[in-house]
Structures are given as structure tokens and as C-alpha cells.
Design a protein around this motif. Structure first.
Motif, PDB file in Angstrom:
ATOM      1  N   LYS A   1      40.163  45.669  25.316  1.00  0.00           N
ATOM      2  CA  LYS A   1      40.913  44.982  26.168  1.00  0.00           C
ATOM      3  C   LYS A   1      42.417  44.820  26.076  1.00  0.00           C
ATOM      4  O   LYS A   1      42.819  45.568  24.951  1.00  0.00           O
ATOM      5  CB  LYS A   1      40.310  43.492  26.137  1.00  0.00           C
ATOM      6  N   LYS A   2      43.133  44.192  26.870  1.00  0.00           N
ATOM      7  CA  LYS A   2      44.504  44.297  26.731  1.00  0.00           C
ATOM      8  C   LYS A   2      45.183  42.855  26.586  1.00  0.00           C
ATOM      9  O   LYS A   2      44.934  41.989  27.130  1.00  0.00           O
ATOM     10  CB  LYS A   2      45.175  44.578  28.395  1.00  0.00           C
TER      11      LYS A   2
ATOM     12  N   ALA B   1      48.768  40.921  25.578  1.00  0.00           N
ATOM     13  CA  ALA B   1      50.297  40.794  25.673  1.00  0.00           C
ATOM     14  C   ALA B   1      50.815  39.987  24.446  1.00  0.00           C
ATOM     15  O   ALA B   1      50.030  39.092  24.226  1.00  0.00           O
ATOM     16  CB  ALA B   1      50.692  39.823  26.730  1.00  0.00           C
TER      17      ALA B   1
ATOM     18  N   GLN C   1      50.789  45.136  24.836  1.00  0.00           N
ATOM     19  CA  GLN C   1      51.935  45.401  25.545  1.00  0.00           C
ATOM     20  C   GLN C   1      52.837  44.271  25.147  1.00  0.00           C
ATOM     21  O   GLN C   1      52.444  42.899  24.995  1.00  0.00           O
ATOM     22  CB  GLN C   1      51.585  45.276  26.957  1.00  0.00           C
TER      23      GLN C   1
ATOM     24  N   GLU D   1      52.545  35.026  33.139  1.00  0.00           N
ATOM     25  CA  GLU D   1      52.943  36.097  33.573  1.00  0.00           C
ATOM     26  C   GLU D   1      52.017  37.071  32.713  1.00  0.00           C
ATOM     27  O   GLU D   1      51.645  38.251  32.928  1.00  0.00           O
ATOM     28  CB  GLU D   1      54.407  36.407  33.498  1.00  0.00           C
TER      29      GLU D   1
ATOM     30  N   ALA E   1      48.409  37.460  33.706  1.00  0.00           N
ATOM     31  CA  ALA E   1      48.300  38.135  35.194  1.00  0.00           C
ATOM     32  C   ALA E   1      48.053  39.607  35.004  1.00  0.00           C
ATOM     33  O   ALA E   1      47.181  40.027  35.676  1.00  0.00           O
ATOM     34  CB  ALA E   1      49.516  38.037  35.875  1.00  0.00           C
ATOM     35  N   THR E   2      48.225  40.214  33.821  1.00  0.00           N
ATOM     36  CA  THR E   2      48.160  41.700  33.631  1.00  0.00           C
ATOM     37  C   THR E   2      47.440  41.804  32.496  1.00  0.00           C
ATOM     38  O   THR E   2      47.110  43.262  32.071  1.00  0.00           O
ATOM     39  CB  THR E   2      49.435  42.686  33.846  1.00  0.00           C
ATOM     40  N   ASN E   3      46.745  40.951  31.696  1.00  0.00           N
ATOM     41  CA  ASN E   3      46.398  41.236  30.393  1.00  0.00           C
ATOM     42  C   ASN E   3      45.248  40.135  30.133  1.00  0.00           C
ATOM     43  O   ASN E   3      44.764  39.141  30.741  1.00  0.00           O
ATOM     44  CB  ASN E   3      47.170  40.971  29.256  1.00  0.00           C
ATOM     45  N   ASP E   4      44.259  40.403  29.326  1.00  0.00           N
ATOM     46  CA  ASP E   4      43.184  39.670  29.122  1.00  0.00           C
ATOM     47  C   ASP E   4      43.389  38.581  28.019  1.00  0.00           C
ATOM     48  O   ASP E   4      42.533  37.769  27.895  1.00  0.00           O
ATOM     49  CB  ASP E   4      41.899  40.600  28.296  1.00  0.00           C
TER      50      ASP E   4
END
Ligand SMILES: C=C(O[C@@H]1C=C(C(=O)O)C=C[C@H]1O)C(=O)O
Length: 280
Positions: free
Chosen positions: A97-98, A100, A127, A135, A138-141
Motif C-alpha cells: 500500500k501507499k 504519506a 511519499q 490531502e 486523498a492519494t495514500n492508504d
């Protein structure tokens, strides 16, 4: 020349700064520069401040050039209440998974990486982002926040899995963890040890006075600045450990060992060089 002092703006380290006589220090030529940990780390390493509370990870990266001021740290044995991984799924399910990472940290980003690889066997993509939970997610798990950003964010995170990294470290190692140390560049030790001694005693005095009034002044200040209750802030400060004792040192050296083994540090660190010319 007098000293330029780096001050981390987060609450956790403020017991060392709250009771400084800033007017007196300024009139004696001392300068104070305030910022988030990653920026203070950089300022000390590039030489734009001389002495600072810094991320303990940054000490390890610069161990050759730094000495640590004795018995000063921000440590915890177990939970910290201001270092959180916020996740959409349970930690065991983060494989591939991602995540932040807040741009303001050095110690805790590597603490998270160690915890995920060493204790959960989980591999993820990272990242680095500005510390804004919405924020980041919004783009990470999942997202890592530290300091006052984490304290504010946890109040709104009821639909997320929230992990306290101090608690995670203690659960898997039985050891305390040290997040910040006070370091001085070695060139300053030779050029300006008198001023260093003065500011060292001012840090110790601030810590002692803050503790002796049960962190009441600090708690009032942070209730006004960050919200929350006086009780929350008092118990937050009381839960942190502000002395770099042998047990804290053992915990930190174990963190350095794992950080080296997993490739986050380029040199292994077996000892911490402490400035010893302090007169009590
Ligand atoms: C306990 C904390 O420790 C802080 C965490 C740091 C880091 O992750 O690099 C640096 C300094 C510490 O003061 C916190 O931010 O809540």
C-alpha cells in the motif's frame, strides 16, 4: 560571537524552552531560530545554528561532527500521543500500500519504516508530503504525522486505524524510544564552551521549573494555541521523559542498530558522544 540556538516549535520539546529568559538571552547576543524538526536538523548540519534540539536520527547521520548535551532528551516508554500512523486498513494489511510521510520528521519516519519491515514484515511505498491529513489520505492508504499536527489530527480521525509509534516500538522491543536529543557542533565546543554552558543550564532550568509546576504554564499556552483541555496537555507532558538516562540510551542504540541494518543509516552507531565539560 554568541550562540545561535535552534528551537523545535512542537509542544513535546517545549519544557526545555518555555522558561528560558529570552530577553536576557537576546541582550547577551544569543539568537533563537524556531522551526519544525527537519528544518532545525538541516540548520544545525549546515551551520546556521550552533546548538539545537534535533531529531535523534539526525544525530546519527552527523555523529562525527556533533556532541550531545548530557541528560537532555525527548523520550517515551510506550505511547507518545503525538506520533501517529493514520491508516484506512489495519497495519497488518498495509502490504504494497501507499503511505504519506510528513516532511517535518526524521526520527519517526524511520521508526515507522523499521516497525513495518522488522515487526510486521510489511513492504510499502512512501511519499513525503506536507503534514495535512486530508490531502495525504486523498492519494495514500495511510499517513504519518508527528508533533502538534498529529495531536490536532487525531481529534478528527475516528474512522481510521490509529497507531501510536512509541507504543508500537515498546510493544515489539520492550524498550523506550528517544525522539529528540540536544546536539552541538564540535567546532563550537572549542570556540565557545562558556556560552554553551550558559545555554545548557538554561535548558535544564527550564525543564525543572516546567516540571515543578506540573507543566501548568505550558499546558495553558498549548490549550490556547492548539485547543484540547488543560488536563490533556498536563498528562501529555507528564507522560514524556526528558532525561537521557541509560535505559533511553539503550533503546536509541537499538533503533540505530536496526536503522543501519535496514540501510537507513550509512554508518553504524555504537556510542553517543556526550559533551562532558559541564560544571554544575
Ligand atoms: C515526540 C515527538 O518527537 C519529535 C519527533 C521528531 C522526528 O520525528 O524527527 C523530532 C523531534 C521530536 O521532538 C513529536 O513530534 O511528537
Amino acid at each position: 560571537m554568541t550562540l545561535r540556538i535552534g528551537e523545535i516549535e512542537y509542544a513535546n520539546i517545549q519544557p526545555f524552552f518555555d522558561k528560558l529568559d529570552r530577553d536576557q538571552l537576546r541582550s547577551q547576543g544569543f539568537q533563537l531560530k524556531t522551526d519544525v524538526p527537519s528544518s532545525i536538523n538541516q540548520k544545525l548540519s549546515e551551520g546556521s545554528v550552533d546548538v539545537a534540539g534535533i531529531s535523534s536520527f539526525s544525530y546519527a547521520q552527523n555523529a562525527h561532527d556533533y556532541s550531545v548535551l548530557p541528560d537532555l532528551s525527548v523520550s517515551s516508554k510506550g505511547e507518545v500521543r503525538s506520533l501517529f500512523l493514520f491508516s484506512k486498513v489495519p497495519i497488518e494489511q498495509l502490504e504494497e500500500k501507499k503511505i504519506a510521510l510528513t516532511a517535518s520528521s526524521a526520527t519517526t519516519v524511520h521508526l515507522l519504516k523499521i516497525i513495518l519491515i522488522a515487526f510486521y514484515g510489511v513492504h510499502v511505498q512512501y511519499q513525503t508530503m506536507k503534514p495535512n491529513l486530508q490531502e495525504m489520505l486523498a492519494t495514500n492508504d495511510a499517513a504519518l504525522l508527528i508533533g502538534d499536527d498529529a495531536i490536532r489530527a487525531v481529534r478528527t480521525a475516528s474512522d481510521l486505524y490509529v497507531y501510536d509509534l512509541g507504543e508500537q516500538w515498546y510493544k515489539h522491543t520492550g524498550l523506550p524510544m528517544t525522539y529528540a536529543l540536544f546536539a552541538v557542533r564540535n567546532d563550537v565546543l572549542t570556540s565557545n564552551s562558556n556560552d554553551l554552558e550558559r545555554v545548557y543550564h538554561a535548558f535544564v532550568n527550564s525543564r525543572e521549573v516546567s516540571k515543578s509546576n506540573n507543566y501548568m504554564d505550558l499546558s495553558n499556552r498549548f490549550t490556547l494555541k492548539q485547543g484540547g483541555t488543560i488536563d490533556f496537555w498536563q498528562s501529555y507532558f507528564q507522560n514524556l521523559w526528558y532525561h537521557f538516562n541509560e535505559e533511553n540510551k539503550r533503546g536509541l542504540l537499538y533503533y540505530y542498530k536496526l536503522a543501519y541494518e535496514y540501510g537507513f543509516l550509512s554508518k553504524s552507531i555504537h556510542s553517543i558522544s556526550v559533551w562532558s565539560k559541564v560544571h554544575s
